[in-house]
Design an enzyme around this catalytic site. Structure first.
Site, PDB file in Angstrom:
ATOM      1  N   GLU A   1       0.892  -1.168   0.000  1.00 48.38           N
ATOM      2  CA  GLU A   1       0.000   0.000   0.000  1.00 48.38           C
ATOM      3  C   GLU A   1       0.925   1.211   0.000  1.00 48.38           C
ATOM      4  O   GLU A   1       1.623   1.462   0.972  1.00 48.38           O
ATOM      5  CB  GLU A   1      -0.912  -0.059   1.231  1.00 48.38           C
ATOM      6  CG  GLU A   1      -2.164   0.784   1.084  1.00 48.38           C
ATOM      7  CD  GLU A   1      -1.957   2.166   1.652  1.00 48.38           C
ATOM      8  OE1 GLU A   1      -1.583   3.070   0.871  1.00 48.38           O
ATOM      9  OE2 GLU A   1      -2.156   2.338   2.860  1.00 48.38           O
TER      10      GLU A   1
ATOM     11  N   CYS B   1      -1.507   8.904   2.712  1.00 52.22           N
ATOM     12  CA  CYS B   1      -1.163   8.414   1.371  1.00 52.22           C
ATOM     13  C   CYS B   1      -2.279   8.763   0.385  1.00 52.22           C
ATOM     14  O   CYS B   1      -2.035   8.953  -0.795  1.00 52.22           O
ATOM     15  CB  CYS B   1      -0.910   6.919   1.403  1.00 52.22           C
ATOM     16  SG  CYS B   1      -2.162   6.021   2.304  1.00 52.22           S
TER      17      CYS B   1
END
Ligand code: ADP
Length: 540
Positions: A307, A341
């Site tokens: 991720e 993110c």
């Protein structure tokens, strides 16, 4: 005492289903009568008031085989308070030998220990006890998190720790619902699949949401019956060790979860390349994700989930209610000091509402409450460390040099700690560095667009594909955008809604695989096909 005053100020009820932005969206700070700073100078003055975190640091060792131990080398490293740069504690520094010890313990716990062999219902009950203990110690864990990371205590206590609890309960619910299939094969065979735990999972997590990342990784791994070696980020080792202690208290057998604090190129690389780790899950930057994938490929070809980074578009369409769009776009990029993110860091605004949107976004950023994260009402604390702080200031300078218009902020805040002024740029062009690279800080880049097909092409013109926000009242526009955007999550008229059941992950260079929800279970399971002949075909 200041700490007692804070505890009482912060006593609160836990929201039943928190989303990361639920705090900002409902503006609880205003209703609690807390000040916001009208100018950056006022905020800077408030930074000078130090408040002691209402908790002690006790756990600084590595958790290996059910015990807290020193590193094999005896070495430690300091973890720092981002408000001041002062040392909070010296933490045992795990290296290759410690990872080897942790893997041996996890291997033994998997190959011979009770965890994969107990009934799924028993595993589920232990996970539920873990959740209860985390809930009981919600405030201490949150305080450690704020102290180590710099995020507002309110958010840690009301959102992040409750989400950890929720994740543990969610995956406790899955533990006894994982099973294989009976497969109708072409021939006289009885065919079934067994869904088995994959073995020892290596997990490497970042510093922006230390507890959430721990939960996203531990929850599914444990529900499936695996054992784990987890490495925390060197900036934020403390809260995971506290949770590790609670896992033992809840009855998790020794060696099932091992926690190694330490640095990436040493402890992290040792996990990614270990021959006795069966799977690795990583969250962090795209550059480091590539290294982890290479190390896994060069060693035992362990499966990898990643991720990684993002440069997520937040698209404000011409029919948008501008005030609401400004607030949501603001939260989408500034939440967690911009250290997300999936931050909506490219704000695309239709030309018809652009000027009004820029003016109001500027005003909102100037009003943002920046200061000591232990103070109630603070929306933004310091960045996590001096490296991130300097990197963000470099990006801000590049925005100015490349000709974007600086509307608000643009500099550090105060002279102590890693605070940065909420910064807004308008007139940002696609080719500017601030529109292409992940800044990971409180910097909003506002870009103008004319029509839907144009903004789709521009939003997709990125090496990343993690998330997108869409702000529109038009169902056709929403339908067109949700399908056209090449990203793992699309939030329509909302942002950062992170439910335990909803998958999260990236297209393109934002990652491989999905975490959370039912999807994450597959990351931690092997599927075994079992075929038995039917001696009498008539039995088919
Ligand atoms: P950031 O740049 O935001 O700090 P990183 O991707 O470097 O993000 O770090 C995320 C996690 O990856 C941290 O736990 C870090 O220690 C770890 N890490 C960094 N370098 C490596 C590496 N070479 N191998 C394995 N893990 C690493």
């Amino acid at each position: 005492m200041a700490s007692r005053r804070i505890s009482s100020l912060l006593s609160r009820s836990i929201a039943s289903s928190p989303s990361l932005l639920s705090l900002g969206g409902k503006s609880p700070h205003v209703s609690r009568g807390v000040h916001r700073y009208s100018t950056a100078a006022a905020a800077a003055a408030a930074l000078e008031v130090p408040i002691s975190p209402p908790v002690k640091v006790e756990l600084t060792q590595l958790l290996i085989d059910g015990k807290f131990v020193d590193s094999a080398s005896g070495k430690t490293f300091p973890t720092l308070d981002p408000r001041t740069g002062d040392v909070i504690a010296h933490v045992a520094e795990g290296d290759v030998e410690d990872v080897n010890r942790a893997v041996s313990a996890a291997r033994m716990a998997f190959d011979e220990g009770p965890w994969p062999r107990m009934t799924a219902y028993e595993r589920s009950k232990i996970l539920l006890r873990c959740a209860d203990l985390v809930e009981k110690h919600n405030d201490e864990i949150a305080a450690l998190e704020t102290w180590d990371n710099g995020k507002p205590y309110d958010q840690a206590a009301k959102v992040e720790v409750p989400m950890l609890t929720r994740l543990f309960r969610y995956y406790a619910g899955w533990a006894d619902k994982i099973h294989g299939l009976t497969v109708p094969a072409d021939g006289p065979h009885h065919v079934q699949t067994l869904h088995e735990p994959i073995g020892v999972a290596g997990q490497i997590i970042p510093w922006n949401f230390p507890l959430l990342m721990l939960a996203w990784k531990l929850g599914p791994a444990l529900a499936c019956g695996n054992t784990v070696v987890l490495k925390t980020a060197e900036q934020t080792p403390l809260s995971a060790l506290y949770v590790g202690k609670l896992l033992l208290e809840a009855g998790l057998p020794p060696g099932v979860v091992n926690i190694v604090s330490g640095f990436g190129p040493t402890a992290g690389a040792a996990i990614a390349s270990h021959m006795d780790i069966d799977k690795v899950a990583f969250t962090g930057s795209t550059g480091t994700g590539k290294v982890v994938l290479q190390l896994a490929a060069k060693s035992n070809l362990k499966p990898v989930t990643l991720e990684l980074g993002g440069k997520s578009p937040f698209i404000v369409c011409e029919d948008a209610d501008v005030d609401k769009a400004v607030e949501l776009a603001h939260l989408a990029v500034f939440f967690n000091q911009g250290q997300c993110c999936c931050a909506g860091s490219r704000t695309f605004v239709h030309e018809r509402v652009y000027d009004e949107f820029v003016e109001k976004s500027k005003a909102r950023a100037i009003k943002r409450a920046v200061g000591d994260p232990f103070k109630a009402g603070i929306e933004q604390g310091p960045q996590v460390d001096s490296e991130q702080f300097k990197k963000i200031l470099r990006y801000i300078r590049s925005g100015i040099e490349n000709g974007a218009t600086l509307q608000a902020g643009g500099d550090q805040l105060g002279s102590k700690g890693y605070y940065i002024q909420p910064t807004v740029f308008s007139d940002v062009k696609d080719e500017m560095v601030i529109a292409k690279e992940e800044i990971f800080g409180p910097v909003q880049s506002i870009l103008k667009f004319k029509d839907l097909e144009e903004v789709i092409a521009r939003a997709n013109k990125s090496c990343y594909g993690l998330a997108a926000g869409v702000f529109t009242q038009n169902l056709d526009t929403a339908n067109r955008l949700m399908r056209a955007l090449r990203v793992g999550s699309v939030w329509i008229n909302c942002f950062d809604v992170f439910d335990a059941a909803v998958p999260f992950g990236g297209y393109k260079m934002s990652g491989i695989g999905r975490e959370k929800g039912i999807y994450s279970l597959n990351n931690y399971l092997q599927v075994k096909a079992v075929v038995t002949p039917l001696t009498n075909p008539a039995w088919l």
